[in-house]
Design a protein around this motif. Sequence first.
Motif, PDB file in Angstrom:
ATOM      1  N   ALA A 222      14.395  14.657  -0.400  1.00  0.00           N
ATOM      2  CA  ALA A 222      12.890  15.245  -0.068  1.00  0.00           C
ATOM      3  C   ALA A 222      11.794  15.302  -1.099  1.00  0.00           C
ATOM      4  O   ALA A 222      10.819  14.734  -1.054  1.00  0.00           O
ATOM      5  CB  ALA A 222      12.999  16.620   0.391  1.00  0.00           C
ATOM      6  N   GLN A 223      12.001  15.756  -2.276  1.00  0.00           N
ATOM      7  CA  GLN A 223      11.100  15.676  -3.442  1.00  0.00           C
ATOM      8  C   GLN A 223      10.960  14.258  -3.761  1.00  0.00           C
ATOM      9  O   GLN A 223       9.674  13.875  -4.198  1.00  0.00           O
ATOM     10  CB  GLN A 223      11.770  16.504  -4.675  1.00  0.00           C
ATOM     11  CG  GLN A 223      11.922  18.063  -4.122  1.00  0.00           C
ATOM     12  CD  GLN A 223      12.303  18.790  -5.648  1.00  0.00           C
ATOM     13  OE1 GLN A 223      11.081  19.289  -6.171  1.00  0.00           O
ATOM     14  NE2 GLN A 223      13.447  18.700  -6.111  1.00  0.00           N
ATOM     15  N   GLY A 224      11.705  13.455  -3.850  1.00  0.00           N
ATOM     16  CA  GLY A 224      11.498  11.990  -4.360  1.00  0.00           C
ATOM     17  C   GLY A 224      10.579  11.318  -3.156  1.00  0.00           C
ATOM     18  O   GLY A 224       9.662  10.528  -3.806  1.00  0.00           O
ATOM     19  N   LEU A 225      10.625  11.659  -1.883  1.00  0.00           N
ATOM     20  CA  LEU A 225       9.657  11.121  -0.765  1.00  0.00           C
ATOM     21  C   LEU A 225       8.484  11.558  -1.058  1.00  0.00           C
ATOM     22  O   LEU A 225       7.365  10.871  -0.925  1.00  0.00           O
ATOM     23  CB  LEU A 225      10.030  11.486   0.560  1.00  0.00           C
ATOM     24  CG  LEU A 225      11.445  10.879   1.000  1.00  0.00           C
ATOM     25  CD1 LEU A 225      11.997  11.403   2.105  1.00  0.00           C
ATOM     26  CD2 LEU A 225      11.027   9.287   1.390  1.00  0.00           C
ATOM     27  N   LEU A 226       8.089  12.841  -1.589  1.00  0.00           N
ATOM     28  CA  LEU A 226       6.763  13.463  -1.654  1.00  0.00           C
ATOM     29  C   LEU A 226       6.291  13.479  -2.701  1.00  0.00           C
ATOM     30  O   LEU A 226       4.888  13.552  -3.046  1.00  0.00           O
ATOM     31  CB  LEU A 226       6.818  14.889  -0.967  1.00  0.00           C
ATOM     32  CG  LEU A 226       7.391  15.019   0.644  1.00  0.00           C
ATOM     33  CD1 LEU A 226       7.267  16.394   1.137  1.00  0.00           C
ATOM     34  CD2 LEU A 226       5.955  14.177   1.462  1.00  0.00           C
TER      35      LEU A 226
ATOM     36  N   ILE B 236       0.575  -1.155  -0.044  1.00  0.00           N
ATOM     37  CA  ILE B 236      -0.005  -0.068   0.095  1.00  0.00           C
ATOM     38  C   ILE B 236       0.922   1.251   0.023  1.00  0.00           C
ATOM     39  O   ILE B 236       0.626   2.270  -0.869  1.00  0.00           O
ATOM     40  CB  ILE B 236      -1.040   0.022   1.245  1.00  0.00           C
ATOM     41  CG1 ILE B 236      -1.994  -0.990   0.971  1.00  0.00           C
ATOM     42  CG2 ILE B 236      -1.528   1.427   1.396  1.00  0.00           C
ATOM     43  CD1 ILE B 236      -2.933  -1.216   2.160  1.00  0.00           C
ATOM     44  N   ASN B 237       1.924   1.318   0.847  1.00  0.00           N
ATOM     45  CA  ASN B 237       2.695   2.345   1.080  1.00  0.00           C
ATOM     46  C   ASN B 237       3.939   2.534   0.180  1.00  0.00           C
ATOM     47  O   ASN B 237       4.990   3.515   0.389  1.00  0.00           O
ATOM     48  CB  ASN B 237       2.780   2.732   2.725  1.00  0.00           C
ATOM     49  CG  ASN B 237       1.710   3.152   3.343  1.00  0.00           C
ATOM     50  OD1 ASN B 237       0.683   3.720   2.728  1.00  0.00           O
ATOM     51  ND2 ASN B 237       1.357   2.342   4.473  1.00  0.00           N
ATOM     52  N   GLY B 238       4.311   1.548  -0.539  1.00  0.00           N
ATOM     53  CA  GLY B 238       5.497   1.397  -1.310  1.00  0.00           C
ATOM     54  C   GLY B 238       6.847   1.498  -0.327  1.00  0.00           C
ATOM     55  O   GLY B 238       6.749   1.233   0.761  1.00  0.00           O
ATOM     56  N   VAL B 239       7.752   1.303  -1.293  1.00  0.00           N
ATOM     57  CA  VAL B 239       9.164   1.300  -0.778  1.00  0.00           C
ATOM     58  C   VAL B 239      10.003   2.254  -1.461  1.00  0.00           C
ATOM     59  O   VAL B 239       9.914   2.485  -2.501  1.00  0.00           O
ATOM     60  CB  VAL B 239       9.800  -0.314  -1.179  1.00  0.00           C
ATOM     61  CG1 VAL B 239      11.133  -0.245  -0.663  1.00  0.00           C
ATOM     62  CG2 VAL B 239       8.904  -1.599  -0.848  1.00  0.00           C
ATOM     63  N   HIS B 240      10.710   2.982  -0.714  1.00  0.00           N
ATOM     64  CA  HIS B 240      11.754   4.256  -1.008  1.00  0.00           C
ATOM     65  C   HIS B 240      13.168   3.649  -0.858  1.00  0.00           C
ATOM     66  O   HIS B 240      13.378   3.200   0.284  1.00  0.00           O
ATOM     67  CB  HIS B 240      11.347   5.320  -0.467  1.00  0.00           C
ATOM     68  CG  HIS B 240       9.985   5.951  -0.759  1.00  0.00           C
ATOM     69  ND1 HIS B 240       8.858   5.573  -0.264  1.00  0.00           N
ATOM     70  CD2 HIS B 240       9.699   6.935  -1.583  1.00  0.00           C
ATOM     71  CE1 HIS B 240       7.956   6.196  -0.861  1.00  0.00           C
ATOM     72  NE2 HIS B 240       8.365   7.181  -1.583  1.00  0.00           N
ATOM     73  N   VAL B 241      14.109   3.788  -1.775  1.00  0.00           N
ATOM     74  CA  VAL B 241      15.389   3.612  -1.618  1.00  0.00           C
ATOM     75  C   VAL B 241      16.123   4.969  -1.786  1.00  0.00           C
ATOM     76  O   VAL B 241      16.043   5.644  -2.838  1.00  0.00           O
ATOM     77  CB  VAL B 241      15.980   2.717  -2.707  1.00  0.00           C
ATOM     78  CG1 VAL B 241      17.472   2.471  -2.373  1.00  0.00           C
ATOM     79  CG2 VAL B 241      15.229   1.265  -2.420  1.00  0.00           C
ATOM     80  N   ASN B 242      16.794   5.639  -0.962  1.00  0.00           N
ATOM     81  CA  ASN B 242      17.446   6.745  -0.860  1.00  0.00           C
ATOM     82  C   ASN B 242      16.284   8.018  -1.508  1.00  0.00           C
ATOM     83  O   ASN B 242      16.668   8.893  -2.046  1.00  0.00           O
ATOM     84  CB  ASN B 242      18.716   6.903  -1.864  1.00  0.00           C
ATOM     85  CG  ASN B 242      19.551   5.826  -1.505  1.00  0.00           C
ATOM     86  OD1 ASN B 242      19.968   5.435  -0.274  1.00  0.00           O
ATOM     87  ND2 ASN B 242      20.572   5.253  -2.266  1.00  0.00           N
ATOM     88  N   GLY B 243      15.056   7.832  -0.803  1.00  0.00           N
ATOM     89  CA  GLY B 243      14.129   8.592  -1.164  1.00  0.00           C
ATOM     90  C   GLY B 243      13.523   8.575  -2.582  1.00  0.00           C
ATOM     91  O   GLY B 243      12.397   9.292  -2.957  1.00  0.00           O
TER      92      GLY B 243
ATOM     93  N   ASP C  22      22.812   1.989   1.117  1.00  0.00           N
ATOM     94  CA  ASP C  22      21.488   2.380   0.808  1.00  0.00           C
ATOM     95  C   ASP C  22      20.529   2.498   1.772  1.00  0.00           C
ATOM     96  O   ASP C  22      20.572   1.579   2.746  1.00  0.00           O
ATOM     97  CB  ASP C  22      20.878   1.554  -0.242  1.00  0.00           C
ATOM     98  CG  ASP C  22      21.325   1.712  -1.895  1.00  0.00           C
ATOM     99  OD1 ASP C  22      22.002   2.738  -2.043  1.00  0.00           O
ATOM    100  OD2 ASP C  22      21.213   0.926  -2.866  1.00  0.00           O
ATOM    101  N   HIS C  23      19.756   3.291   1.809  1.00  0.00           N
ATOM    102  CA  HIS C  23      18.914   3.698   2.826  1.00  0.00           C
ATOM    103  C   HIS C  23      17.461   3.231   2.267  1.00  0.00           C
ATOM    104  O   HIS C  23      17.021   3.948   1.062  1.00  0.00           O
ATOM    105  CB  HIS C  23      18.701   5.201   3.200  1.00  0.00           C
ATOM    106  CG  HIS C  23      19.849   5.666   4.343  1.00  0.00           C
ATOM    107  ND1 HIS C  23      19.721   5.718   5.786  1.00  0.00           N
ATOM    108  CD2 HIS C  23      21.186   5.643   3.973  1.00  0.00           C
ATOM    109  CE1 HIS C  23      20.953   6.221   6.076  1.00  0.00           C
ATOM    110  NE2 HIS C  23      21.705   5.909   5.061  1.00  0.00           N
ATOM    111  N   ILE C  24      16.770   2.358   2.795  1.00  0.00           N
ATOM    112  CA  ILE C  24      15.467   1.775   2.594  1.00  0.00           C
ATOM    113  C   ILE C  24      14.278   2.152   3.517  1.00  0.00           C
ATOM    114  O   ILE C  24      14.322   1.921   4.625  1.00  0.00           O
ATOM    115  CB  ILE C  24      15.790   0.199   2.328  1.00  0.00           C
ATOM    116  CG1 ILE C  24      16.840  -0.221   1.355  1.00  0.00           C
ATOM    117  CG2 ILE C  24      14.312  -0.345   1.816  1.00  0.00           C
ATOM    118  CD1 ILE C  24      17.252  -1.739   1.620  1.00  0.00           C
ATOM    119  N   VAL C  25      13.262   2.780   2.860  1.00  0.00           N
ATOM    120  CA  VAL C  25      12.231   3.004   3.876  1.00  0.00           C
ATOM    121  C   VAL C  25      11.006   2.056   3.853  1.00  0.00           C
ATOM    122  O   VAL C  25      10.654   2.104   2.482  1.00  0.00           O
ATOM    123  CB  VAL C  25      11.849   4.425   3.835  1.00  0.00           C
ATOM    124  CG1 VAL C  25      10.435   4.534   4.615  1.00  0.00           C
ATOM    125  CG2 VAL C  25      12.714   5.382   4.056  1.00  0.00           C
TER     126      VAL C  25
END
Length: 278
Positions: A158-162, A64-71, A85-88
């Motif tokens: 920041a832009q990649g996250l939002l 549902i909320n996806g996966v982000h790597v380095n934003g 690499d930072h994975i959210v």
Amino acid sequence: MHYTPLTRFKLRIGDHEIWLPSGRFVIGRSSRCQIVLDDPLVSRRHAEMIVEPEAATIADLNSINGVHVNGEPLLGEPRLLEDGDHIVVGSRELVFFRAAQDDQPRPPVGDTLSGLDPLVPAEVDADEPSAETARADVWEVLGTAADHAMSAGRLGEAQGLLTQLLMAALRDTKAGHPTDPQTSVKAMEFAMRLARATGSGTWFDYVVDVLYYSRRLPMPWLLDEMSAVLVKLDAVDIPRLSRLVSALQTLASDEPAEQELVRATARLLARAGERQGG
């Protein structure tokens, strides 16, 4: 799962490090996952890592909320992971590392990667959060992460996250889908933060579009923020702002407070025109 001297990768989650030998590892809330994250924003089967002797990849399992790597959101194809690499995943941040040759794991107690004390595995049949709840929560999670990135000067991250979340909110508004008013407010608030941080008029124009398509009057605090940010921007779309003013003139009642909001928006248009020589 047995650890051998061939273990080359590890994953840091909070204060814990997990060694990753070759194999397939599912990340999620389900207790059947190899890496269990007790987090309401994490799907039961959220992401999958494929670890090979010399490389590792991660893919989103239609969460549902996806996966982000380095934003950056994962879209479609698996992504090759690089050292650091930072994975959210949900509200959790995982850091992927390539282990040094002299840095190898000791044999662990047990035979699973899910023992991440103090995390508690979720029930296998646990319900997913509703789309509305998940969407509301993800604004808080990604917004906080984006604020940290902006504070550290990582504007691209920041832009990649939002961006994906903001564009989805605008698409829903344009399509006339019922939208929680707070979602629109959050979207405009974060867009103005991005405009202030990046100096890009694109995010100012985004707010103008949300106001226009939602058929709502701007809040006084939003107009104050737009006015303050305007002087920092490269350029804004004058015809788009003019279209909003015309729409507000039709939308507003004869109440003095609403008429003042229209006049304030018109003054904003005039200032933008003066700055850009229009």
